[in-house]
Design an enzyme around this catalytic site. Structure first.
Site, PDB file in Angstrom:
ATOM      1  N   SER A 244      49.923  23.450  75.358  1.00  0.00           N
ATOM      2  CA  SER A 244      49.265  24.730  75.648  1.00  0.00           C
ATOM      3  C   SER A 244      48.566  24.661  77.005  1.00  0.00           C
ATOM      4  O   SER A 244      48.160  25.696  77.538  1.00  0.00           O
ATOM      5  CB  SER A 244      48.259  25.072  74.548  1.00  0.00           C
ATOM      6  OG  SER A 244      47.405  23.970  74.298  1.00  0.00           O
TER       7      SER A 244
ATOM      8  N   GLU B 128      51.409  25.734  62.037  1.00  0.00           N
ATOM      9  CA  GLU B 128      50.897  26.828  62.892  1.00  0.00           C
ATOM     10  C   GLU B 128      51.482  28.168  62.471  1.00  0.00           C
ATOM     11  O   GLU B 128      52.696  28.288  62.222  1.00  0.00           O
ATOM     12  CB  GLU B 128      51.251  26.551  64.366  1.00  0.00           C
ATOM     13  CG  GLU B 128      50.808  27.699  65.293  1.00  0.00           C
ATOM     14  CD  GLU B 128      50.841  27.374  66.777  1.00  0.00           C
ATOM     15  OE1 GLU B 128      51.178  26.229  67.137  1.00  0.00           O
ATOM     16  OE2 GLU B 128      50.511  28.288  67.556  1.00  0.00           O
TER      17      GLU B 128
ATOM     18  N   LYS C 126      53.012  14.139  69.619  1.00  0.00           N
ATOM     19  CA  LYS C 126      53.351  15.243  68.713  1.00  0.00           C
ATOM     20  C   LYS C 126      54.632  15.893  69.209  1.00  0.00           C
ATOM     21  O   LYS C 126      54.836  16.008  70.422  1.00  0.00           O
ATOM     22  CB  LYS C 126      52.225  16.282  68.659  1.00  0.00           C
ATOM     23  CG  LYS C 126      52.572  17.509  67.816  1.00  0.00           C
ATOM     24  CD  LYS C 126      51.361  18.337  67.488  1.00  0.00           C
ATOM     25  CE  LYS C 126      50.942  19.326  68.526  1.00  0.00           C
ATOM     26  NZ  LYS C 126      51.971  20.330  68.915  1.00  0.00           N
TER      27      LYS C 126
ATOM     28  N   GLU D 206      57.520  19.242  68.203  1.00  0.00           N
ATOM     29  CA  GLU D 206      57.750  20.455  67.415  1.00  0.00           C
ATOM     30  C   GLU D 206      59.123  20.404  66.750  1.00  0.00           C
ATOM     31  O   GLU D 206      60.064  19.824  67.290  1.00  0.00           O
ATOM     32  CB  GLU D 206      57.664  21.695  68.321  1.00  0.00           C
ATOM     33  CG  GLU D 206      56.280  21.917  68.892  1.00  0.00           C
ATOM     34  CD  GLU D 206      56.168  23.202  69.701  1.00  0.00           C
ATOM     35  OE1 GLU D 206      57.111  24.024  69.691  1.00  0.00           O
ATOM     36  OE2 GLU D 206      55.124  23.377  70.352  1.00  0.00           O
TER      37      GLU D 206
HETATM   38  O1  KIV Z   1      49.807  22.819  72.399  1.00  0.00           O
HETATM   39  C1  KIV Z   1      48.886  22.965  71.582  1.00  0.00           C
HETATM   40  O2  KIV Z   1      47.731  23.171  71.942  1.00  0.00           O
HETATM   41  C2  KIV Z   1      49.208  22.862  70.173  1.00  0.00           C
HETATM   42  C3  KIV Z   1      48.155  23.263  69.192  1.00  0.00           C
HETATM   43  C4  KIV Z   1      47.929  24.709  69.260  1.00  0.00           C
HETATM   44  C5  KIV Z   1      48.468  22.781  67.829  1.00  0.00           C
HETATM   45  O3  KIV Z   1      50.290  22.493  69.838  1.00  0.00           O
END
Ligand code: KIV
Length: 289
Positions: free
Chosen positions: A68, A205, A136, A138
């Site tokens: 993000s 999410e 992380k 997706e």
């Molecule tokens: O990129 C991000 O900030 C995220 C969160 C909103 C979980 O993946």
């Protein structure tokens, strides 16, 4: 108690006072959930810079260097253009600014989807260059093989299901997912597949609440909700959203402050003083409030 920092000029590291708790490990986060119960909910916020990490660190279990940052820091229209170089630079800054929370860095779009080997190359680079504890990524079932590949090779992985912003061009927007029975079943199946593959935690999410509850009950690892359900094992928000940095935020965001107004007011006062020549001399500098 507020934390202050002293610069160690030998290492250029800002050392906090009081000394922070020991850094949390990924196994410690995973073990928060025992027999389906998480007595101590997992607290996660996004962080992109060293100073932000310093301020959030003592309050959080996990700091997420989210992709993000594309929108929040770089003004990009989505997270799709975010690069591995950006994630590595901001990940390293957040690790330097934190002592207690475990740091998780997002794998950006295009850096892991092609194959488990591509994912290992990107993830190992992030671990080496930033010092983060985990990555992380997706996606659900399609990413399960990759999650197993990384985990078996020493890289802890956090999953991310439901609304997956990197897939905005396929999804057609950022609306809540799982409104049809078929899509709801698919999202629950995605979370199960990631958990079976070894994900240590899963972000859920933008889904309708029953899906988040069903996943939280179905998987043994902690679930971390964002626009999902208060019944997840933990919660995450984009820090700038909850601080009131932007006029428009998703409906589920609780705004805890109005940092945009604070910055704008301070800039206006400064500009006024420069323009009317009342800007103070060096002997009269401002003290923080
Ligand atoms: O990129 C991000 O900030 C995220 C969160 C909103 C979980 O993946």
């Amino acid at each position: 108690m507020s934390t202050t920092f002293q610069l160690d000029t030998a290492t250029s590291r800002a050392n906090p006072t009081p000394a922070p708790m020991k850094r949390l490990t990924i196994p410690a986060i995973r073990q928060r959930k025992k027999d389906g119960v998480t007595a101590q909910p997992v607290v996660m916020l996004t962080a992109y810079t060293a100073r932000q990490a310093q301020l959030l660190d003592a309050h959080c279990d996990l700091l997420l260097v989210g992709d993000s940052l594309g929108q929040v820091i770089y003004g990009l229209p989505s997270s799709v253009p975010v690069t591995l170089d950006m994630m590595a630079a901001h990940g390293a800054a957040v690790v330097r600014g934190s002592y207690h929370a475990a740091v998780v860095v997002d794998m950006p779009f295009g850096a892991y989807e092609a194959s488990p080997v591509q994912a290992f190359e990107s993830a190992s680079r992030l671990l080496k260059e930033t010092g983060c504890a985990a990555v992380k990524l997706e996606g659900g079932e399609a990413m399960a093989e990759t999650v197993a590949f990384l985990t078996a090779r020493g890289i802890p992985v956090m999953g991310h299901v439901g609304l997956t912003p990197q897939a905005v061009n396929v999804l057609g927007g950022y609306n809540a997912r799982g409104r049809s029975d078929a899509e709801a079943a698919k999202i629950v199946g995605d979370a199960r597949a990631l958990s079976d593959a070894g994900a240590f935690a899963i972000v859920i999410e933008g889904v309708v609440e029953p899906i988040a509850i069903a996943i939280t009950q179905a998987v043994p690892c902690p679930t971390i909700g964002i626009g999902a359900s208060a019944q997840c094992d933990g919660q995450v928000l984009v820090t700038e959203d909850m601080l009131g940095m932007f006029e428009r935020v998703p409906r589920f965001v609780k705004i805890y402050d109005n940092i945009a107004e604070t910055i704008s007011n301070a800039a206006a006062r400064y500009a006024g003083e420069v323009r009317d020549r009342s800007f103070p001399g060096i002997e009269q500098t401002y003290q923080p409030k």
